[in-house]
Design a protein around this motif. Structure first.
Motif, PDB file in Angstrom:
ATOM      1  N   ALA A 158       0.831  -1.212   0.000  1.00 21.00           N
ATOM      2  CA  ALA A 158       0.000   0.000   0.000  1.00 21.00           C
ATOM      3  C   ALA A 158       0.863   1.258   0.000  1.00 21.00           C
ATOM      4  O   ALA A 158       0.501   2.278  -0.600  1.00 21.00           O
ATOM      5  N   ALA A 159       2.021   1.181   0.648  1.00 23.30           N
ATOM      6  CA  ALA A 159       2.903   2.341   0.738  1.00 23.30           C
ATOM      7  C   ALA A 159       3.600   2.656  -0.580  1.00 23.30           C
ATOM      8  O   ALA A 159       3.926   3.824  -0.845  1.00 23.30           O
ATOM      9  N   VAL A 160       3.832   1.645  -1.415  1.00 27.88           N
ATOM     10  CA  VAL A 160       4.589   1.877  -2.655  1.00 27.88           C
ATOM     11  C   VAL A 160       3.718   2.009  -3.898  1.00 27.88           C
ATOM     12  O   VAL A 160       4.174   2.523  -4.928  1.00 27.88           O
ATOM     13  N   MET A 161       2.489   1.580  -3.821  1.00 19.48           N
ATOM     14  CA  MET A 161       1.618   1.636  -4.998  1.00 19.48           C
ATOM     15  C   MET A 161       1.425   3.040  -5.578  1.00 19.48           C
ATOM     16  O   MET A 161       1.368   3.183  -6.809  1.00 19.48           O
ATOM     17  N   PRO A 162       1.322   4.091  -4.756  1.00 17.18           N
ATOM     18  CA  PRO A 162       1.070   5.418  -5.325  1.00 17.18           C
ATOM     19  C   PRO A 162       2.093   5.883  -6.356  1.00 17.18           C
ATOM     20  O   PRO A 162       1.755   6.642  -7.273  1.00 17.18           O
ATOM     21  N   ARG A 163       3.312   5.397  -6.270  1.00 22.25           N
ATOM     22  CA  ARG A 163       4.319   5.834  -7.242  1.00 22.25           C
ATOM     23  C   ARG A 163       4.049   5.274  -8.638  1.00 22.25           C
ATOM     24  O   ARG A 163       4.633   5.756  -9.620  1.00 22.25           O
ATOM     25  N   TYR A 164       3.189   4.272  -8.725  1.00 21.92           N
ATOM     26  CA  TYR A 164       2.846   3.683 -10.024  1.00 21.92           C
ATOM     27  C   TYR A 164       1.394   3.937 -10.406  1.00 21.92           C
ATOM     28  O   TYR A 164       0.819   3.219 -11.233  1.00 21.92           O
ATOM     29  N   GLU A 165       0.810   4.946  -9.816  1.00 26.08           N
ATOM     30  CA  GLU A 165      -0.602   5.263 -10.051  1.00 26.08           C
ATOM     31  C   GLU A 165      -0.884   5.436 -11.548  1.00 26.08           C
ATOM     32  O   GLU A 165      -0.108   6.053 -12.279  1.00 26.08           O
ATOM     33  N   GLY A 166      -1.998   4.851 -11.978  1.00 26.63           N
ATOM     34  CA  GLY A 166      -2.404   4.953 -13.367  1.00 26.63           C
ATOM     35  C   GLY A 166      -1.916   3.825 -14.249  1.00 26.63           C
ATOM     36  O   GLY A 166      -2.294   3.744 -15.423  1.00 26.63           O
ATOM     37  N   ARG A 167      -1.090   2.938 -13.695  1.00 25.95           N
ATOM     38  CA  ARG A 167      -0.570   1.818 -14.473  1.00 25.95           C
ATOM     39  C   ARG A 167      -1.171   0.508 -13.979  1.00 25.95           C
ATOM     40  O   ARG A 167      -1.490   0.371 -12.793  1.00 25.95           O
TER      41      ARG A 167
END
Length: 222
Positions: A158-167
């Motif tokens: 959950a902490a790292v997902m935002p950096r790949y948002e939209g993919r």
């Protein structure tokens, strides 16, 4: 498909690309034998199932169960002793990746897939494996739980997902920790049935593979 739309694959390490028992089993058994010789615990011969149970588990794993009344500091020493023996195994060249791993990861990278390790391991262990197996030729990121102020793989994801948002994002692994991480974050999970999970542990996964080479056949993983 533009580069920003290519998929991201969060991959477990132990039991997913790494035949971890090849170094963990002798390291764990060796430490148990030493403790038995010192009278700390009764002699025991660990079965393959006992070894597999703790591969990929967070925390002190085996030692919490084997020595439940021991001082936490002593348990950490036992844990680190196993780690030292695993390092010796890596240096001796006894470790190995699953057959087809290099070709599979190369094929995924050539498609534009971003490959990320998502592991319950500690940084030192991951760095040892990166060097031993030349993993940097495949992986873009290494996320290990010792680097995060969290207790579960689901929280780390959950902490790292935002950096790949939209993919498009996928998770693959061989234990319920991986399945739980994917499910709690709403991502499709690819169950590696060739790993260390007991039968039925990965029921509910969207995809199931019996060989790492089958990753290239997963719809949307491009």
């Amino acid at each position: 498909m533009s580069g920003s739309e290519h998929a991201v694959l969060f991959m477990d390490f132990d039991g997913t690309i790494h035949v971890t028992a090849s170094i963990y089993a002798p390291a764990l058994q060796g430490t148990v034998d030493e403790l038995a010789a010192d009278g700390v615990m009764a002699p025991r011969l660990l079965s393959e199932a006992e070894v597999a149970k703790w591969i990929g588990a967070p925390g002190l794993g085996f030692w919490d169960e084997a020595l439940p009344d021991a001082d936490p500091g002593f348990l950490k020493k036992c844990y680190w002793q196993v780690g030292l023996k695993m390092k010796e195994q890596l240096r001796a060249g006894t470790g190995r990746l699953y057959e087809g791993t290099a070709d599979t990861l190369t094929a995924l990278k050539e498609r534009g897939v971003t490959l990320c390790i998502l592991s319950n391991s500690i940084r030192e262990y991951m760095d040892m494996c990166r060097e031993a197996y030349g993993l940097d030729r495949f992986y873009d990121e290494y996320f290990v739980i010792s680097d995060f102020p969290v207790k579960t793989k689901a929280e780390m994801l959950a902490a790292v997902m935002p950096r790949y948002e939209g993919r498009p994002m996928f998770v693959t692994g061989d234990r319920f920790y991986d399945l739980e991480a994917a499910a709690s974050n709403g991502l499709p999970f690819i169950a590696c049935e060739y790993g260390y999970a007991p039968a039925g542990e990965l029921d509910g996964a969207r995809f199931h593979i019996s060989d790492i080479r089958e990753l290239t056949e997963i719809p949307g993983l491009s």
